[in-house]
Design an enzyme around this catalytic site. Structure first.
Site, PDB file in Angstrom:
ATOM      1  N   ILE A  10      -3.204   9.041   0.582  1.00  0.00           N
ATOM      2  CA  ILE A  10      -2.055   8.304   1.462  1.00  0.00           C
ATOM      3  C   ILE A  10      -1.974   7.075   0.476  1.00  0.00           C
ATOM      4  O   ILE A  10      -2.898   6.074   0.511  1.00  0.00           O
ATOM      5  CB  ILE A  10      -2.792   7.883   2.782  1.00  0.00           C
ATOM      6  CG1 ILE A  10      -2.824   9.185   3.589  1.00  0.00           C
ATOM      7  CG2 ILE A  10      -1.652   7.115   3.537  1.00  0.00           C
ATOM      8  CD1 ILE A  10      -3.369   9.154   5.193  1.00  0.00           C
ATOM      9  N   CYS A  67       5.481   6.612  -4.149  1.00  0.00           N
ATOM     10  CA  CYS A  67       5.116   6.325  -2.912  1.00  0.00           C
ATOM     11  C   CYS A  67       5.060   4.984  -2.574  1.00  0.00           C
ATOM     12  O   CYS A  67       4.359   4.172  -3.165  1.00  0.00           O
ATOM     13  CB  CYS A  67       3.677   6.934  -2.601  1.00  0.00           C
ATOM     14  SG  CYS A  67       3.403   7.105  -0.940  1.00  0.00           S
ATOM     15  N   THR A 109       4.257   4.113   0.665  1.00  0.00           N
ATOM     16  CA  THR A 109       3.508   3.949   1.943  1.00  0.00           C
ATOM     17  C   THR A 109       2.750   2.777   2.342  1.00  0.00           C
ATOM     18  O   THR A 109       2.749   2.066   3.300  1.00  0.00           O
ATOM     19  CB  THR A 109       2.509   4.950   2.551  1.00  0.00           C
ATOM     20  OG1 THR A 109       3.524   6.261   2.337  1.00  0.00           O
ATOM     21  CG2 THR A 109       1.836   5.091   3.602  1.00  0.00           C
ATOM     22  N   ARG A 148      12.632   5.509  11.547  1.00  0.00           N
ATOM     23  CA  ARG A 148      11.718   5.556  10.162  1.00  0.00           C
ATOM     24  C   ARG A 148      12.138   4.647   9.135  1.00  0.00           C
ATOM     25  O   ARG A 148      13.648   4.451   9.021  1.00  0.00           O
ATOM     26  CB  ARG A 148      11.308   7.134   9.707  1.00  0.00           C
ATOM     27  CG  ARG A 148      12.623   7.687   9.267  1.00  0.00           C
ATOM     28  CD  ARG A 148      11.969   8.967   8.666  1.00  0.00           C
ATOM     29  NE  ARG A 148      10.981   8.660   7.591  1.00  0.00           N
ATOM     30  CZ  ARG A 148      10.217   9.892   6.919  1.00  0.00           C
ATOM     31  NH1 ARG A 148      10.303  11.064   7.463  1.00  0.00           N
ATOM     32  NH2 ARG A 148       9.462   9.308   6.129  1.00  0.00           N
ATOM     33  N   ALA A 171      12.192   4.553   4.790  1.00  0.00           N
ATOM     34  CA  ALA A 171      11.951   5.005   3.556  1.00  0.00           C
ATOM     35  C   ALA A 171      10.396   4.777   3.005  1.00  0.00           C
ATOM     36  O   ALA A 171      10.048   3.428   3.039  1.00  0.00           O
ATOM     37  CB  ALA A 171      12.932   4.981   2.389  1.00  0.00           C
ATOM     38  N   GLU A 172       9.527   5.854   2.655  1.00  0.00           N
ATOM     39  CA  GLU A 172       8.342   5.280   2.102  1.00  0.00           C
ATOM     40  C   GLU A 172       8.223   5.923   0.855  1.00  0.00           C
ATOM     41  O   GLU A 172       6.985   6.437   0.343  1.00  0.00           O
ATOM     42  CB  GLU A 172       7.246   6.029   3.134  1.00  0.00           C
ATOM     43  CG  GLU A 172       7.164   5.057   4.363  1.00  0.00           C
ATOM     44  CD  GLU A 172       5.973   5.689   5.319  1.00  0.00           C
ATOM     45  OE1 GLU A 172       5.025   6.199   4.803  1.00  0.00           O
ATOM     46  OE2 GLU A 172       6.321   5.579   6.496  1.00  0.00           O
TER      47      GLU A 172
END
Length: 352
Positions: A180, A186, A188, A287, A289-290
């Site tokens: 993750i 990414c 996140t 949401r 954007a990640e």
């Protein structure tokens, strides 16, 4: 009060592999192929356990054809149509053993997923892919797919902790995707503050999976062949690559020629604004954007890159005395790096 884990957790950049005495005479003596029996599907796999990520800039049909020649697997992105899958399978039956069909948890995704499986009987591996594998709805989805397709090998993720690996395995998954936030495109960790250092996640999740006779994929965080070797040494059964396979002839993404004549290709995360605009018409109001969009240097045929990665793996096995890739975990001893060495790695990465 929130809980705090004080135990040190490590990323690939935090360690090196210690060399050991070896009886191997040459890198050519190293066997990178693995034979794996899957827990729930009961299927058997033989191949080089690298996997192209199911991003539309990486997991393409062209990528699958190229990587198959090296025994490498591709999780094909979910945006191909039923007819495109039928054509690909008819023209490339030998490649089907090394591809997976990807699916999200949305209702329309699942309908299309079922249509493709009905039309293309040669697909044996399914990749159930969400950014957050911790939701109960995802666990229920894995159970539903297992019930509907008992003989298919199921990849599910992403998670980073042992207890969730066990939950997904017991719900029907054969291979758990671990990672993750470590991917190069990414964001996140930046947007949410959520994540887990990748090497520690791999080590802990591998321990949980192997205890149940299941397997894991290290997904994200590899920027060079040495990182791939560290992921396998940490216990990963497969290593998934995104950024390392971007920018090639077989990769998706627009090819651009810059004003100075250099060529680049677009590479973006599947939760980026670019991807959501392309496939969903924009970012939903609830949401963020990640993922990000970057330009990567154009790198020609992907076979040259794969050969370089496989060469690095063979060298790592030779330095540690592992005659087979499977033995690398047992032979590996990690050395924690100093902060100064981490800064050297960062400078070299920037120069590349």
């Amino acid at each position: 009060m929130p809980n705090i884990v004080y135990e040190v957790k490590l990323d690939f950049k935090d360690v090196l592999l210690r060399p050991k005495r070896s009886t191997l005479k040459s890198r050519a003596d190293v066997d990178l192929y693995r034979d794996i029996n899957f827990r729930n599907s009961k299927r058997k796999y033989r191949g080089v356990p690298l996997i192209a990520a199911n991003m539309d800039t990486v997991g393409t049909f062209d990528m699958a054809k190229a990587l198959h020649r090296h025994g490498v697997f591709t999780t094909v992105h979910k945006y191909y149509s039923v007819d495109e899958w039928k054509t690909f399978a008819a023209e490339n039956p030998e490649v089907m053993e090394n591809v997976a069909l990807s699916c999200g948890t949305g209702e329309e995704d699942y309908k299309k997923f079922q249509q493709i499986l009905a039309a293309v009987p040669g697909i044996n591996t399914l990749c159930l892919d969400v950014a957050n594998g911790y939701s109960q709805s995802f666990v229920d989805f894995v159970r539903k797919v297992r019930e509907a397709y008992p003989g298919h090998t199921i990849i599910a993720g992403n998670v980073v902790t042992g207890e969730m690996v066990e939950e997904l395995v017991l719900s029907g998954a054969d291979i758990i995707k671990v990672g993750i936030g470590p991917g190069s495109v990414c964001t996140t960790r930046f947007k949410t503050g959520v994540g887990y250092p990748q090497l520690s996640a791999v080590m802990e999740c591998a321990d949980a999976a192997h205890g149940l006779g299941a397997h894991i994929i290290s997904d994200g965080g590899c920027t060079c062949p040495g990182d791939v070797a560290k992921a396998f040494a940490g216990g990963a059964d497969f290593v998934m690559l995104g950024g390392m396979l971007a920018g090639h002839d077989q990769s998706g993404g627009e090819l651009k020629v810059k004003s100075d004549g250099t060529k680049v290709k677009l590479f973006y995360g599947m939760s980026s604004s670019t991807a959501m605009q392309k496939h969903a018409g924009g970012i939903a109001s609830y949401r963020a954007a990640e993922g990000k969009t970057v330009e990567v240097p154009y790198r020609g045929d992907v076979s040259d890159t794969i050969i370089d990665i496989l060469g690095g793996l063979r060298s790592a096995c030779t330095y540690t005395g592992a005659a087979k890739l499977k033995e690398l975990t047992r032979r590996a001893t990690f050395i924690r790096c100093t902060q100064q060495l981490n800064q050297v790695f960062a400078q070299l990465s920037t120069k590349d």
